[in-house]
Design a protein around this motif. Sequence first.
Motif, mmCIF file in Angstrom:
data_model
loop_
_atom_site.group_PDB
_atom_site.id
_atom_site.type_symbol
_atom_site.label_atom_id
_atom_site.label_comp_id
_atom_site.label_asym_id
_atom_site.label_seq_id
_atom_site.Cartn_x
_atom_site.Cartn_y
_atom_site.Cartn_z
ATOM 1 N N PRO A 121 19.282 -41.064 1.790
ATOM 2 C CA PRO A 121 18.540 -39.892 2.258
ATOM 3 C C PRO A 121 18.940 -39.417 3.659
ATOM 4 C CG PRO A 121 17.059 -41.355 1.116
ATOM 5 C CD PRO A 121 18.368 -42.083 1.222
ATOM 6 N N ASP A 122 19.284 -40.348 4.567
ATOM 7 C CA ASP A 122 19.661 -39.882 5.900
ATOM 8 C C ASP A 122 20.963 -39.092 5.867
ATOM 9 O OD1 ASP A 122 21.270 -42.051 5.375
ATOM 10 O OD2 ASP A 122 20.989 -43.016 7.313
ATOM 11 N N GLY A 123 21.832 -39.390 4.885
ATOM 12 C CA GLY A 123 23.031 -38.592 4.706
ATOM 13 C C GLY A 123 22.699 -37.195 4.200
ATOM 14 N N SER A 124 21.718 -37.108 3.306
ATOM 15 C CA SER A 124 21.271 -35.801 2.822
ATOM 16 C C SER A 124 20.684 -34.984 3.965
ATOM 17 C CB SER A 124 20.222 -35.975 1.719
ATOM 18 O OG SER A 124 20.751 -36.657 0.606
ATOM 19 N N LEU A 125 19.915 -35.648 4.828
ATOM 20 C CA LEU A 125 19.323 -34.961 5.977
ATOM 21 C C LEU A 125 20.409 -34.478 6.925
ATOM 22 C CD1 LEU A 125 16.763 -34.112 7.474
ATOM 23 C CD2 LEU A 125 16.730 -36.365 8.553
ATOM 24 N N THR A 126 21.417 -35.313 7.145
ATOM 25 C CA THR A 126 22.542 -34.917 7.988
ATOM 26 C C THR A 126 23.241 -33.690 7.425
ATOM 27 O OG1 THR A 126 22.937 -37.163 8.787
ATOM 28 C CG2 THR A 126 24.791 -35.642 8.890
ATOM 29 N N MET A 127 23.481 -33.694 6.118
ATOM 30 C CA MET A 127 24.138 -32.549 5.474
ATOM 31 C C MET A 127 23.325 -31.283 5.672
ATOM 32 S SD MET A 127 26.546 -31.120 3.754
ATOM 33 C CE MET A 127 27.591 -32.218 2.806
ATOM 34 N N ALA A 128 22.017 -31.385 5.466
ATOM 35 C CA ALA A 128 21.147 -30.210 5.582
ATOM 36 C C ALA A 128 21.107 -29.686 7.018
ATOM 37 C CB ALA A 128 19.743 -30.546 5.101
ATOM 38 N N GLU A 129 20.971 -30.599 7.973
ATOM 39 C CA GLU A 129 20.838 -30.180 9.372
ATOM 40 C C GLU A 129 22.156 -29.674 9.940
ATOM 41 O OE1 GLU A 129 17.129 -33.008 10.839
ATOM 42 O OE2 GLU A 129 19.184 -33.603 11.317
ATOM 43 N N LYS A 130 23.240 -30.349 9.625
ATOM 44 C CA LYS A 130 24.541 -29.979 10.182
ATOM 45 C C LYS A 130 24.981 -28.588 9.734
ATOM 46 C CE LYS A 130 28.040 -32.377 8.706
ATOM 47 N NZ LYS A 130 29.007 -33.482 8.538
ATOM 48 N N ASN A 131 24.612 -28.227 8.509
ATOM 49 C CA ASN A 131 25.045 -26.944 7.959
ATOM 50 C C ASN A 131 23.926 -25.918 7.869
ATOM 51 O OD1 ASN A 131 27.926 -27.593 7.217
ATOM 52 N ND2 ASN A 131 26.876 -29.212 6.096
ATOM 53 N N ASP A 132 22.773 -26.218 8.497
ATOM 54 C CA ASP A 132 21.637 -25.289 8.510
ATOM 55 C C ASP A 132 21.262 -24.844 7.096
ATOM 56 O OD1 ASP A 132 21.411 -25.298 11.347
ATOM 57 O OD2 ASP A 132 23.041 -23.837 11.478
ATOM 58 N N LEU A 133 21.191 -25.799 6.177
ATOM 59 C CA LEU A 133 20.899 -25.466 4.788
ATOM 60 C C LEU A 133 19.411 -25.176 4.609
ATOM 61 C CD1 LEU A 133 23.053 -28.185 2.966
ATOM 62 C CD2 LEU A 133 23.728 -25.893 3.732
ATOM 63 N N THR A 134 19.121 -24.120 3.873
ATOM 64 C CA THR A 134 17.736 -23.741 3.612
ATOM 65 C C THR A 134 17.281 -24.179 2.227
ATOM 66 O OG1 THR A 134 18.444 -21.567 2.800
ATOM 67 C CG2 THR A 134 17.901 -21.743 5.137
ATOM 68 N N PHE A 135 18.196 -24.719 1.423
ATOM 69 C CA PHE A 135 17.845 -25.125 0.063
ATOM 70 C C PHE A 135 17.633 -26.634 -0.008
ATOM 71 C CE2 PHE A 135 22.451 -24.409 0.378
ATOM 72 C CZ PHE A 135 22.973 -25.644 0.021
ATOM 73 N N THR A 136 17.161 -27.077 -1.147
ATOM 74 C CA THR A 136 16.794 -28.479 -1.349
ATOM 75 C C THR A 136 18.030 -29.374 -1.453
ATOM 76 O OG1 THR A 136 14.784 -27.819 -2.514
ATOM 77 C CG2 THR A 136 15.560 -30.070 -2.861
ATOM 78 N N VAL A 137 18.008 -30.484 -0.706
ATOM 79 C CA VAL A 137 19.087 -31.469 -0.754
ATOM 80 C C VAL A 137 18.470 -32.818 -1.121
ATOM 81 C CG1 VAL A 137 20.984 -32.547 0.500
ATOM 82 C CG2 VAL A 137 20.320 -30.197 1.049
ATOM 83 N N LEU A 138 18.982 -33.432 -2.180
ATOM 84 C CA LEU A 138 18.402 -34.669 -2.709
ATOM 85 C C LEU A 138 19.450 -35.767 -2.838
ATOM 86 C CD1 LEU A 138 16.239 -33.135 -5.590
ATOM 87 C CD2 LEU A 138 15.452 -33.850 -3.326
ATOM 88 N N SER A 139 18.956 -37.011 -2.875
ATOM 89 C CA SER A 139 19.814 -38.173 -3.082
ATOM 90 C C SER A 139 19.587 -38.729 -4.486
ATOM 91 C CB SER A 139 19.507 -39.261 -2.052
ATOM 92 O OG SER A 139 19.833 -38.825 -0.751
ATOM 93 N N ASP A 140 20.675 -39.133 -5.118
ATOM 94 C CA ASP A 140 20.639 -39.685 -6.468
ATOM 95 C C ASP A 140 21.187 -41.121 -6.430
ATOM 96 O OD1 ASP A 140 20.752 -40.277 -9.139
ATOM 97 O OD2 ASP A 140 22.352 -38.856 -9.618
ATOM 98 N N PRO A 141 20.323 -42.105 -6.127
ATOM 99 C CA PRO A 141 20.792 -43.496 -6.049
ATOM 100 C C PRO A 141 21.417 -43.953 -7.363
ATOM 101 C CG PRO A 141 18.591 -43.278 -5.104
ATOM 102 C CD PRO A 141 18.887 -41.990 -5.816
ATOM 103 N N GLY A 142 22.627 -44.464 -7.270
ATOM 104 C CA GLY A 142 23.285 -44.962 -8.469
ATOM 105 C C GLY A 142 23.949 -43.909 -9.311
#
Length: 221
Positions: A121-142
């Motif tokens: 999830p912290d990678g998803s948060l990094t992706m969203a914040e770094k690129n100013d994403l306004t849409f949903t970003v989720l993690s899919d474990p496995g």
Amino acid sequence: MTSTNTTIAQRVELMHQSMTGQIPESALAAFGAEQADLTSDGIPEGVARAGTAMPDADLLDVHGNPTGLYAAFAGKPAVLVIYRGAWCPYCNLALRAYEEQLAPALTERGIGLIALSPQKPDGSLTMAEKNDLTFTVLSDPGNQIARALGVLTAPTDQVREAQRSLGLDLSAFNADNGYGLPMPTVLVIDGDRTIRWIDVHPNYATRTETTDILTALDILD
């Protein structure tokens, strides 16, 4: 500097030019060989087809809270972007382009946009914040979704060694501490959770262009 109208392919070409002299030749050779092999192998047999049901999965939001893919759809049509991770420069280029060129059009039409990767999830948060994403970003474990769709792959030993030489260990980034990666894939899913369109890119250096996604949305009308 890139224009917001620049295609993803054009952005990738500019990035490749900027990499000259920045990455060791041995690593570039390993990545180039991998990309060539992925292109040669093509789309795997058994990849999900349009007209089949979109599978659900137990996912995590950017704060680590449990959620599901169906819950993220919220009962409306959606475009699902499956990417490798925030560490992948091609993924950053693609998601930034989708934010600039795709998200506004989808919002106008009442269609959701969701990005999904196997990273923590912290990678998803990094992706969203770094690129100013306004849409949903989720993690899919496995890589549950990638496996169900038939687009799961993994880097070769040579590529993993090249990644480590650059300070990247996938097992530290993936939520399951493994090395599995999805082939970059974009799907259009209708309100009944049926796949209406799917575009798989075995070679991760290429991505689905925004114009192709917008054209594919016509099947929802």
